[in-house]
Design a protein around this motif. Structure first.
Motif, PDB file in Angstrom:
ATOM      1  N   GLN A 204       0.829  -1.198   0.000  1.00  0.00           N
ATOM      2  CA  GLN A 204       0.000   0.000   0.000  1.00  0.00           C
ATOM      3  C   GLN A 204       0.869   1.256   0.000  1.00  0.00           C
ATOM      4  OE1 GLN A 204      -3.067  -0.235  -0.490  1.00  0.00           O
ATOM      5  NE2 GLN A 204      -3.619  -2.316   0.138  1.00  0.00           N
ATOM      6  N   PRO A 205       0.345   2.380  -0.507  1.00  0.00           N
ATOM      7  CA  PRO A 205      -1.027   2.582  -0.998  1.00  0.00           C
ATOM      8  C   PRO A 205      -1.233   2.230  -2.473  1.00  0.00           C
ATOM      9  CG  PRO A 205       0.115   4.663  -1.072  1.00  0.00           C
ATOM     10  CD  PRO A 205       1.105   3.653  -0.512  1.00  0.00           C
ATOM     11  N   GLN A 206      -0.232   1.654  -3.128  1.00  0.00           N
ATOM     12  CA  GLN A 206      -0.328   1.438  -4.573  1.00  0.00           C
ATOM     13  C   GLN A 206      -1.506   0.532  -4.957  1.00  0.00           C
ATOM     14  OE1 GLN A 206       2.397   1.003  -2.721  1.00  0.00           O
ATOM     15  NE2 GLN A 206       3.311  -1.040  -2.963  1.00  0.00           N
ATOM     16  N   TRP A 207      -1.787  -0.460  -4.116  1.00  0.00           N
ATOM     17  CA  TRP A 207      -2.911  -1.348  -4.425  1.00  0.00           C
ATOM     18  C   TRP A 207      -4.232  -0.582  -4.315  1.00  0.00           C
ATOM     19  CZ3 TRP A 207      -4.621  -6.060  -0.926  1.00  0.00           C
ATOM     20  CH2 TRP A 207      -5.695  -6.704  -1.533  1.00  0.00           C
ATOM     21  N   MET A 208      -4.406   0.139  -3.200  1.00  0.00           N
ATOM     22  CA  MET A 208      -5.650   0.884  -3.012  1.00  0.00           C
ATOM     23  C   MET A 208      -5.838   1.933  -4.108  1.00  0.00           C
ATOM     24  SD  MET A 208      -8.440   1.421  -1.428  1.00  0.00           S
ATOM     25  CE  MET A 208      -8.428   0.729   0.233  1.00  0.00           C
ATOM     26  N   LEU A 209      -4.782   2.646  -4.445  1.00  0.00           N
ATOM     27  CA  LEU A 209      -4.900   3.675  -5.484  1.00  0.00           C
ATOM     28  C   LEU A 209      -5.329   3.061  -6.814  1.00  0.00           C
ATOM     29  CD1 LEU A 209      -1.724   5.760  -4.592  1.00  0.00           C
ATOM     30  CD2 LEU A 209      -4.107   6.486  -4.310  1.00  0.00           C
ATOM     31  N   SER A 210      -4.814   1.875  -7.122  1.00  0.00           N
ATOM     32  CA  SER A 210      -5.203   1.198  -8.365  1.00  0.00           C
ATOM     33  C   SER A 210      -6.674   0.792  -8.329  1.00  0.00           C
ATOM     34  CB  SER A 210      -4.320  -0.038  -8.586  1.00  0.00           C
ATOM     35  OG  SER A 210      -2.955   0.325  -8.656  1.00  0.00           O
ATOM     36  N   GLU A 211      -7.137   0.305  -7.184  1.00  0.00           N
ATOM     37  CA  GLU A 211      -8.536  -0.132  -7.072  1.00  0.00           C
ATOM     38  C   GLU A 211      -9.508   1.044  -7.155  1.00  0.00           C
ATOM     39  OE1 GLU A 211      -9.461  -3.085  -7.255  1.00  0.00           O
ATOM     40  OE2 GLU A 211      -7.701  -4.275  -6.713  1.00  0.00           O
ATOM     41  N   LEU A 212      -9.079   2.225  -6.710  1.00  0.00           N
ATOM     42  CA  LEU A 212      -9.978   3.380  -6.687  1.00  0.00           C
ATOM     43  C   LEU A 212     -10.134   4.038  -8.048  1.00  0.00           C
ATOM     44  CD1 LEU A 212      -8.963   5.083  -3.323  1.00  0.00           C
ATOM     45  CD2 LEU A 212     -11.224   4.157  -3.883  1.00  0.00           C
ATOM     46  N   LEU A 213      -9.302   3.690  -9.025  1.00  0.00           N
ATOM     47  CA  LEU A 213      -9.360   4.359 -10.329  1.00  0.00           C
ATOM     48  C   LEU A 213     -10.746   4.259 -10.969  1.00  0.00           C
ATOM     49  CD1 LEU A 213      -5.920   3.253 -11.828  1.00  0.00           C
ATOM     50  CD2 LEU A 213      -6.584   5.570 -11.131  1.00  0.00           C
ATOM     51  N   THR A 214     -11.278   3.052 -11.052  1.00  0.00           N
ATOM     52  CA  THR A 214     -12.579   2.875 -11.717  1.00  0.00           C
ATOM     53  C   THR A 214     -13.713   3.536 -10.938  1.00  0.00           C
ATOM     54  OG1 THR A 214     -11.876   0.854 -12.838  1.00  0.00           O
ATOM     55  CG2 THR A 214     -14.252   1.176 -12.535  1.00  0.00           C
ATOM     56  N   TYR A 216     -13.626   6.150  -9.036  1.00  0.00           N
ATOM     57  CA  TYR A 216     -13.499   7.591  -9.250  1.00  0.00           C
ATOM     58  C   TYR A 216     -14.014   7.978 -10.637  1.00  0.00           C
ATOM     59  CZ  TYR A 216     -10.608   8.665  -5.106  1.00  0.00           C
ATOM     60  OH  TYR A 216     -10.154   8.877  -3.839  1.00  0.00           O
ATOM     61  N   LEU A 217     -13.620   7.214 -11.646  1.00  0.00           N
ATOM     62  CA  LEU A 217     -14.048   7.530 -13.009  1.00  0.00           C
ATOM     63  C   LEU A 217     -15.558   7.420 -13.156  1.00  0.00           C
ATOM     64  CD1 LEU A 217     -11.468   5.868 -15.445  1.00  0.00           C
ATOM     65  CD2 LEU A 217     -11.870   8.297 -15.032  1.00  0.00           C
ATOM     66  N   ARG A 218     -16.114   6.341 -12.645  1.00  0.00           N
ATOM     67  CA  ARG A 218     -17.538   6.086 -12.850  1.00  0.00           C
ATOM     68  C   ARG A 218     -18.419   7.078 -12.096  1.00  0.00           C
ATOM     69  NH1 ARG A 218     -18.064   3.134 -17.416  1.00  0.00           N
ATOM     70  NH2 ARG A 218     -16.556   1.431 -17.432  1.00  0.00           N
ATOM     71  N   THR A 219     -17.843   7.771 -11.119  1.00  0.00           N
ATOM     72  CA  THR A 219     -18.619   8.769 -10.380  1.00  0.00           C
ATOM     73  C   THR A 219     -18.240  10.194 -10.782  1.00  0.00           C
ATOM     74  OG1 THR A 219     -16.996   8.656  -8.567  1.00  0.00           O
ATOM     75  CG2 THR A 219     -18.973   7.279  -8.379  1.00  0.00           C
ATOM     76  N   GLY A 220     -17.414  10.335 -11.846  1.00  0.00           N
ATOM     77  CA  GLY A 220     -17.065  11.657 -12.341  1.00  0.00           C
ATOM     78  C   GLY A 220     -16.066  12.410 -11.505  1.00  0.00           C
ATOM     79  N   ARG A 221     -15.377  11.729 -10.613  1.00  0.00           N
ATOM     80  CA  ARG A 221     -14.388  12.400  -9.765  1.00  0.00           C
ATOM     81  C   ARG A 221     -13.028  12.313 -10.463  1.00  0.00           C
ATOM     82  NH1 ARG A 221     -16.007  10.408  -3.700  1.00  0.00           N
ATOM     83  NH2 ARG A 221     -14.200  11.714  -3.192  1.00  0.00           N
ATOM     84  N   PHE A 222     -12.908  13.076 -11.545  1.00  0.00           N
ATOM     85  CA  PHE A 222     -11.752  12.939 -12.430  1.00  0.00           C
ATOM     86  C   PHE A 222     -10.453  13.435 -11.794  1.00  0.00           C
ATOM     87  CE2 PHE A 222     -14.968  13.391 -16.117  1.00  0.00           C
ATOM     88  CZ  PHE A 222     -15.275  12.030 -16.014  1.00  0.00           C
ATOM     89  N   ASP A 223     -10.509  14.514 -11.033  1.00  0.00           N
ATOM     90  CA  ASP A 223      -9.285  15.010 -10.396  1.00  0.00           C
ATOM     91  C   ASP A 223      -8.694  13.969  -9.452  1.00  0.00           C
ATOM     92  OD1 ASP A 223      -9.450  17.386 -11.739  1.00  0.00           O
ATOM     93  OD2 ASP A 223     -10.365  18.509 -10.075  1.00  0.00           O
ATOM     94  N   GLU A 224      -9.568  13.348  -8.644  1.00  0.00           N
ATOM     95  CA  GLU A 224      -9.098  12.310  -7.732  1.00  0.00           C
ATOM     96  C   GLU A 224      -8.554  11.113  -8.506  1.00  0.00           C
ATOM     97  OE1 GLU A 224     -11.961  13.923  -7.485  1.00  0.00           O
ATOM     98  OE2 GLU A 224     -12.597  14.178  -5.391  1.00  0.00           O
ATOM     99  N   ALA A 225      -9.203  10.788  -9.633  1.00  0.00           N
ATOM    100  CA  ALA A 225      -8.733   9.668 -10.453  1.00  0.00           C
ATOM    101  C   ALA A 225      -7.343   9.956 -11.018  1.00  0.00           C
ATOM    102  CB  ALA A 225      -9.723   9.402 -11.592  1.00  0.00           C
ATOM    103  N   VAL A 226      -7.129  11.186 -11.494  1.00  0.00           N
ATOM    104  CA  VAL A 226      -5.823  11.548 -12.052  1.00  0.00           C
ATOM    105  C   VAL A 226      -4.742  11.450 -10.984  1.00  0.00           C
ATOM    106  CG1 VAL A 226      -4.466  13.460 -12.982  1.00  0.00           C
ATOM    107  CG2 VAL A 226      -6.735  12.976 -13.905  1.00  0.00           C
TER     108      VAL A 226
END
Length: 687
Positions: A204-214, A216-226
């Motif tokens: 961690q946090p690399q695993w959690m950050l990878s899991e949160l990508l989708t 974030y995208l699907r909810t329109g939270r693009f800044d957090e996804a980037v």
């Protein structure tokens, strides 16, 4: 002839001195074989236990399976060889063994379930909660697409009591985020995952950050996804253990209109498919790569070329986007079909086909400064930077590939000068690719040197620094405005230790010699000689020593400090080769060169080393005199070492009572002499 424990430990130490990967793992296999042949079960058990984690994090779970199975069987058969901490470690290792087993389609599900049942039995016998067991039953059910069983295990996990066998506070939520994402419960996934995206354990946090990508995208939270992409990818880009997480970042690029960025990631990691951490990880990455490459082909870039290399770096070639797309798509489908046969359904094939045909969530989500990413206001008001970014866009629109590539390099330099390290790296990585495509060799080399300077400042870019350094070395002569290669190599040696750094120093010295710069050659070779102080002597070591001697004689340097230390290092090499008399001669020279109060410590250390060698040569009276003189000069700093040598010298002369009194005066006893007595034994290669 069996191998002694001392020899086994030496072999083990030598194995771990090698870089993590196939070479080290082969050396560890050899250690295991020697230990088994010697019948040293305790050593073989401990060595394998310690290697399991190394195999896992080094991307070789097959070796980890074998080591774990051997240790588990040995623990059941000979429990007396298992320490308490090993018992706990075996139970802990069950978790990631179960995590890895389903990722190999040739391993029957029945075997995985049997291991899970054994895990549950052992946890219950040891009095542990079943929290981790439920977590891993969820994982297996999720893999085979049995969502009802997965939900049941998930519900049991979240209600079970955590204990010392549970995964860390961030790893468990990472699994929860994956589960909730697969069900389309994106907001809930973010709520559970966000508190743990700053760290936790080695995963961690690399695993959690990878899991949160989708989510974030699907909810329109693009800044957090980037930000999750930028931070998460930076942490795993050099670690093939995270190939499945890398796949999520490539998928992210394909879902956000960032096919160019996705192409960079595919090109950088494509060779890992030759030696993936597991077939499952290979399938994940290949499918994500197929999405990115398929979108590029659909938009008219089928003939764009990728620079490819074999995983061991021995072969390099080019291939088109269309060719690589067909290759990785076929690979993803082939592996998915193998899973389907093993799992008895089409879950993996259907999932992989959906990934390869996915449509973007957004047309374009800017990831980098060059792509138009906007950060804080104080970072976007630089008019020079804004003008450069506009120039890149204008040159690109005008079809001026060379002009756009040069402008990208200017952006990278501007970001570097502004102290924006990671932004500069991203811009330079884009620039070097563009410069290569435009055939601008000199500018591309200047960009690679910029990347070298940027990469070497951060530990997490160390592997990338090695790659770009190798490219600079292959180039040979560098363009005007860059430091000569020998200077870069010398700087690299300061960054890279061990054999790697030593080799760079020798290469730099060779280049200085070719240029006729004897002073620079001697300076760099002295650095190389210093790296040999604790290394076994070999032909290269003797060659370096001979060159230092010859150049030193010609130059007759004024610095006694450097010259004296050269002689001490030479003495260490000679002593390890069993050439003790020659080593003593070197120490005599060193002591004579360490003149003046400022070098008193160097002089005393050299004299004590000389006393040790006199004992080895059977000259205890001279060793006694040396030790007494150093002890009298500085009893506080050198009292322990000098007293030990004095005591051994007195014993060697039959004066045991005096030796005992010397030890007592320094509050030492017999045990304090063990190291020195072993040191006085002849080396294996000494006649």
């Amino acid at each position: 002839m069996t191998t002694s424990e001392h020899e086994l430990r030496e072999r083990l130490s030598q194995a771990y001195a090698l870089p993590r990967g196939p070479v080290r793992f082969a050396a560890l296999d050899a250690v295991f074989r020697h230990a088994d042949a010697a019948g040293d079960v305790p050593f073989a058990f401990s060595a394998r236990m310690n290697a399991i984690s190394d195999f896992r994090h080094g991307g070789d779970p097959t070796r980890a399976f074998l080591a774990f199975s051997w240790c588990l069987a040995t623990a059941d058969r000979q429990p007396e060889v298992v320490h308490a901490h090993h018992t706990r470690t075996l139970l802990w290792d069950f978790k990631w063994i179960v995590w890895a087993l389903p990722q190999f389609p040739d391993i029957p599900l029945e075997r995985t379930m049997a291991v899970l049942d054994d895990m549950q039995r052992r946890y219950q016998l040891a009095g542990h909660s079943l929290h981790a067991v439920h977590q891993h039953r969820w994982l297996v059910a999720h893999h085979v697409g049995d969502m009802a069983a997965a939900q049941e295990a998930y519900d049991r996990m979240v209600t079970a009591k955590r204990d010392s066998m549970s995964d860390c506070q961030a790893c468990v939520p990472s699994g929860q985020v994956r589960h909730l994402t697969s069900l389309g419960r994106y907001d809930e996934a973010i709520t559970i995952g966000e508190p743990f995206k700053r760290g936790g354990c080695t995963e961690q946090p690399q695993w959690m950050l990878s899991e949160l990508l989708t989510p974030y995208l699907r909810t329109g939270r693009f800044d957090e996804a980037v930000e999750a992409h930028r931070d998460g990818y930076r942490r795993i880009r050099a670690d093939r253990h995270h190939l499945d997480n890398l796949a999520q970042h490539v998928l992210f690029c394909g879902l956000t209109g960032n096919e160019a960025r996705g192409l960079e990631l595919v090109e950088r990691h494509l060779s890992w498919l030759e030696r993936p951490s597991s077939p499952y990880a290979a399938m994940e990455f290949a499918a994500s790569a197929a999405l990115v490459l398929g979108r590029l082909r659909a938009t008219g870039h089928a003939d764009l070329t990728l620079s490819r290399r074999s995983d061991d770096g021995t072969r390099r070639w080019e291939a088109t986007v269309a060719e690589v797309h067909d290759e990785v798509a076929a690979q993803a489908r082939t592996i998915a079909a193998r899973f389907d046969v093993r799992n008895g359904n089409r879950h993996q094939s259907e999932r992989i086909e959906a990934r390869m045909a996915a449509t973007p969530v957004a047309q374009h989500v800017p990831l980098t400064v060059l792509a138009g990413r906007v950060t804080t206001s104080e970072r976007t008001t630089d008019p020079a930077l804004a003008a450069l970014v506009e120039r890149v866009a204008a040159r690109t629109a005008a079809g001026d590939a060379a002009g756009a590539a040069r402008a990208r390099l200017d952006v990278a330099h501007t970001l570097r000068n502004a102290g924006r390290q990671e932004d500069a790296i991203e811009a330079a990585e884009e620039a070097v690719r563009s410069l290569d495509r435009a055939g601008l060799r000199d500018e591309a080399l200047r960009c690679r040197h910029l990347l070298w300077e940027l990469y070497r400042r951060a530990y997490h870019h160390r592997d990338a620094a090695r790659v770009v350094l190798a490219e600079l070395i292959r180039a040979g002569n560098l363009p005007d405005g860059l430091p000569p290669l020998e200077t870069i190599l010398e700087d690299a040696a300061d960054l890279l230790h061990g054999t790697e750094g030593f080799t760079h120093l020798v290469t730099a010295a060779d280049r200085h010699r070719a240029n006729g710069d004897a002073d620079a050659e001697l300076r760099v070779l002295r650095k190389a000689l210093g790296r040999l102080a604790n290394q076994p002597p070999d032909d290269v070591a003797w060659a370096v020593l001979a060159r230092v001697d010859a150049l030193g004689e010609e130059a007759r340097p004024a610095s006694a400090e450097l010259s004296g230390r050269d002689q001490v290092t030479a003495a260490q090499l000679l002593n390890r080769a069993g050439r003790t008399a020659e080593a003593l001669d070197r120490l005599d020279r060193a002591v004579s060169l360490f003149g003046g109060d400022e070098l008193a410590d160097d002089r005393r250390s050299a004299r004590l080393y000389r006393a040790r060698l006199r004992l080895r040569l059977g000259e205890p009276a001279r060793a006694e005199a040396e030790a007494r003189e150093v002890l009298a000069e500085d009893p506080d700093e050198y009292g322990y070492d000098a007293t030990a040598l004095l005591s051994l010298a007195l014993r060697a002369q039959g004066r045991a009572d005096e030796a005992e009194k010397a030890l007592a005066a320094q509050d030492m006893d017999e045990d304090d002499l063990d190291y020195y007595e072993q040191d006085l034994e002849p080396d294996d290669d000494e006649d």
